[in-house]
Scaffold this motif. Structure first.
Motif, PDB file in Angstrom:
ATOM      1  N   ILE A 104       1.010   5.367   0.233  1.00  0.00           N
ATOM      2  CA  ILE A 104       0.252   6.454   0.843  1.00  0.00           C
ATOM      3  C   ILE A 104       0.688   7.783   0.242  1.00  0.00           C
ATOM      4  O   ILE A 104       1.881   8.078   0.167  1.00  0.00           O
ATOM      5  CB  ILE A 104       0.470   6.473   2.367  1.00  0.00           C
ATOM      6  N   VAL A 109      -7.533   4.205  -3.993  1.00  0.00           N
ATOM      7  CA  VAL A 109      -8.540   4.576  -2.996  1.00  0.00           C
ATOM      8  C   VAL A 109      -8.345   6.052  -2.688  1.00  0.00           C
ATOM      9  O   VAL A 109      -7.276   6.460  -2.214  1.00  0.00           O
ATOM     10  CB  VAL A 109      -8.397   3.737  -1.707  1.00  0.00           C
ATOM     11  N   ALA A 123      -8.465   0.093   1.419  1.00  0.00           N
ATOM     12  CA  ALA A 123      -7.103  -0.084   0.906  1.00  0.00           C
ATOM     13  C   ALA A 123      -6.515  -1.408   1.377  1.00  0.00           C
ATOM     14  O   ALA A 123      -5.887  -2.133   0.594  1.00  0.00           O
ATOM     15  CB  ALA A 123      -6.229   1.086   1.356  1.00  0.00           C
ATOM     16  N   ARG A 179      -9.618   9.360  -0.736  1.00  0.00           N
ATOM     17  CA  ARG A 179     -10.415   9.955   0.336  1.00  0.00           C
ATOM     18  C   ARG A 179     -10.514  11.457   0.072  1.00  0.00           C
ATOM     19  O   ARG A 179      -9.521  12.175   0.127  1.00  0.00           O
ATOM     20  CB  ARG A 179      -9.755   9.696   1.696  1.00  0.00           C
ATOM     21  N   ASN A 237      -5.133  10.827   0.491  1.00  0.00           N
ATOM     22  CA  ASN A 237      -5.923  11.494   1.521  1.00  0.00           C
ATOM     23  C   ASN A 237      -5.908  12.995   1.264  1.00  0.00           C
ATOM     24  O   ASN A 237      -4.924  13.672   1.544  1.00  0.00           O
ATOM     25  CB  ASN A 237      -5.346  11.180   2.906  1.00  0.00           C
ATOM     26  N   VAL A 279      -3.201   2.409   8.740  1.00  0.00           N
ATOM     27  CA  VAL A 279      -2.965   1.258   7.862  1.00  0.00           C
ATOM     28  C   VAL A 279      -2.271   0.140   8.631  1.00  0.00           C
ATOM     29  O   VAL A 279      -2.626  -1.029   8.516  1.00  0.00           O
ATOM     30  CB  VAL A 279      -2.140   1.677   6.631  1.00  0.00           C
ATOM     31  N   ALA A 305     -11.646   4.523   4.133  1.00  0.00           N
ATOM     32  CA  ALA A 305     -10.648   4.489   3.064  1.00  0.00           C
ATOM     33  C   ALA A 305      -9.534   3.514   3.398  1.00  0.00           C
ATOM     34  O   ALA A 305      -9.074   2.743   2.541  1.00  0.00           O
ATOM     35  CB  ALA A 305     -10.082   5.887   2.837  1.00  0.00           C
ATOM     36  N   VAL A 306      -9.077   3.525   4.644  1.00  0.00           N
ATOM     37  CA  VAL A 306      -8.012   2.621   5.069  1.00  0.00           C
ATOM     38  C   VAL A 306      -8.480   1.171   4.985  1.00  0.00           C
ATOM     39  O   VAL A 306      -7.761   0.290   4.519  1.00  0.00           O
ATOM     40  CB  VAL A 306      -7.549   2.974   6.495  1.00  0.00           C
ATOM     41  N   LEU A 334      -3.286   4.856  -1.749  1.00  0.00           N
ATOM     42  CA  LEU A 334      -4.264   5.491  -0.870  1.00  0.00           C
ATOM     43  C   LEU A 334      -3.951   6.984  -0.801  1.00  0.00           C
ATOM     44  O   LEU A 334      -2.902   7.383  -0.304  1.00  0.00           O
ATOM     45  CB  LEU A 334      -4.193   4.864   0.527  1.00  0.00           C
ATOM     46  N   ILE A 378       0.842  -1.196   0.000  1.00  0.00           N
ATOM     47  CA  ILE A 378       0.000   0.000   0.000  1.00  0.00           C
ATOM     48  C   ILE A 378       0.875   1.243   0.000  1.00  0.00           C
ATOM     49  O   ILE A 378       1.702   1.432   0.893  1.00  0.00           O
ATOM     50  CB  ILE A 378      -0.933   0.016   1.231  1.00  0.00           C
ATOM     51  N   MET A 429      -2.252   8.278   8.430  1.00  0.00           N
ATOM     52  CA  MET A 429      -2.516   7.123   7.567  1.00  0.00           C
ATOM     53  C   MET A 429      -1.549   5.982   7.844  1.00  0.00           C
ATOM     54  O   MET A 429      -1.939   4.807   7.788  1.00  0.00           O
ATOM     55  CB  MET A 429      -2.451   7.538   6.101  1.00  0.00           C
TER      56      MET A 429
END
Length: 407
Positions: A247, A358, A396, A360, A311, A262, A392-393, A309, A245, A258
């Protein structure tokens, strides 16, 4: 660029600032060949300042206990960061502890010496307790001695602390630093002083003037697969780990939040990028959009990253430009889907790897962009738009556990 403690201690030792006997630990089994005497203190080498409160600092008495403690610390994420190195250091019994620093005051454009007899500084009391001396002319030992006197030190402590401050200033100038900090500087019952912990921050624009620092920077920001062929993320302010993942956030708080969420949700981080920061070593100006576009492009070619992901919390610079960049990025997915080859009849495979996204989006400013992104044609699960960060997390982490695209 902030150095890790073991790197700081190496620089302190070279300057003659007193530090404890220590040894770098790259693996728990290194403790079988420890050259310093027990008891020792094992310290996680991460950038988080409160590592002791979460178990990142342990005092051990034997080799067996040290190996067990090291195994735990190596697997302990602190603010989303796992240590690659530990520091084993002799235990020190302090009678008093002080705070010392040399910092660049950007408003005055001058170095400032800072000192305090109380190392437990908080936001409310720090300004009242802190003593400072502005170095407004060519440096001399007078400035260091003046700070020691303003701190209320007496006797031999004036000279010993002044000597440390002078060496801190020499390091500050030699390496083009923004900050040299000792927190704490400890004094034992015999009156000996010792730098128990320290922080060094290198001026970003000065890194390329020092080959040894540039080498350290390259190792710190490009220590895995990105460094050798998957783009230019080594020029971004980021953290790398071995996960799936990636970020992307628009601020330090966003990224750190995050990272923790995560990790606690059972996900594994591949890369964490703070897009609000400019490049680490590049002196050319860049925009938020430049860094977003470069990050997405590089991550799309990274075979380890399965989910990106993002944000965005309503404070994104050039929001319309950022959302246009995301739209164009997603259009690459539809291109990838049509760019298929067939072999053995109906067997289909992707020619490129494309991570799931993803996004957010929180804030009324993004309402129109949500509608636009929702109309884009993408593969199932390629794009998920939510407003709640926890959701969202969760998405993901779920997507990261699904079978990845074939590469």
């Amino acid at each position: 660029m902030d150095l890790l403690e073991y790197q700081v201690k190496e620089w302190f030792g070279q300057m003659g600032i007193p530090v404890l006997p220590s040894q770098r630990i790259d693996h728990p089994t290194d403790l079988k060949r420890l050259k310093i005497r027990y008891p020792i203190v094992l310290k996680s080498q991460v950038h988080a300042v409160e590592r002791a409160k979460v178990g990142g600092v342990r005092i051990v008495e034997t080799t067996i206990d040290a190996i067990a403690a090291a195994q735990n610390i190596f697997n302990l994420p602190i603010w989303g960061e796992l240590p690659e190195v530990l520091l084993a250091e002799s235990k020190y019994d302090a009678k008093e502890e002080f705070y010392l620093a040399v910092v660049l005051d950007t408003a005055l454009c001058r170095p400032v010496l800072l000192g305090c007899k109380d190392p437990d500084l908080d936001g409310d009391s720090a300004e009242e307790k802190m003593q400072h001396v502005v170095v407004d002319q060519e440096f001399s030992p007078f400035y260091a001695r003046r700070l020691a006197l303003k701190m209320g030190l007496q006797g031999e402590l004036i000279q010993s602390v002044s000597d440390v401050v002078e060496k801190m200033y020499q390091l500050f100038i030699q390496k083009d630093l923004d900050l040299v900090e000792i927190h704490p500087l400890a004094i034992n019952t015999a009156g000996q002083i010792m730098a128990l912990n320290g922080q060094v921050r290198v001026n970003e624009r000065a890194i390329n003037r020092h080959p040894e620092i540039a080498k350290m920077a390259n190792k710190m920001v490009g220590r895995s697969h990105f460094a050798n062929g998957n783009g230019s993320l080594d020029k971004l302010d980021h953290l790398e780990q071995d996960g799936q993942i990636a970020i992307l956030g628009n601020g330090t708080g966003s990224v750190l939040t995050m990272l923790d969420l995560v990790t606690y949700a059972g996900g594994q981080i591949s890369t964490a990028l703070n897009l609000r920061h400019s490049f680490l070593t590049d002196t050319l100006p860049t925009t938020f959009g430049d860094r977003l576009a470069k990050s997405l492009k590089t991550l799309a070619n990274d075979k380890n990253t399965q989910v990106i992901l993002l944000n965005f919390l309503g404070t994104v610079p050039q929001a319309s430009e950022a959302l246009d960049i995301i739209s164009k990025f997603l259009e690459l997915d539809t291109t990838t889907q049509t760019n298929i080859s067939r072999s053995n009849g109906n067997r289909i495979r992707y020619e490129e790897h494309f991570p799931r996204l993803v996004l957010r989006l929180a804030g009324s400013d993004f309402n129109s962009y949500k509608k636009h992104l929702a109309t884009l044609k993408t593969a199932k699960d390629t794009l998920i738009i939510v407003e709640n960060l926890d959701e969202a997390v969760t998405e993901a982490v779920r997507l990261a556990k699904l079978p990845a695209y074939r590469k």
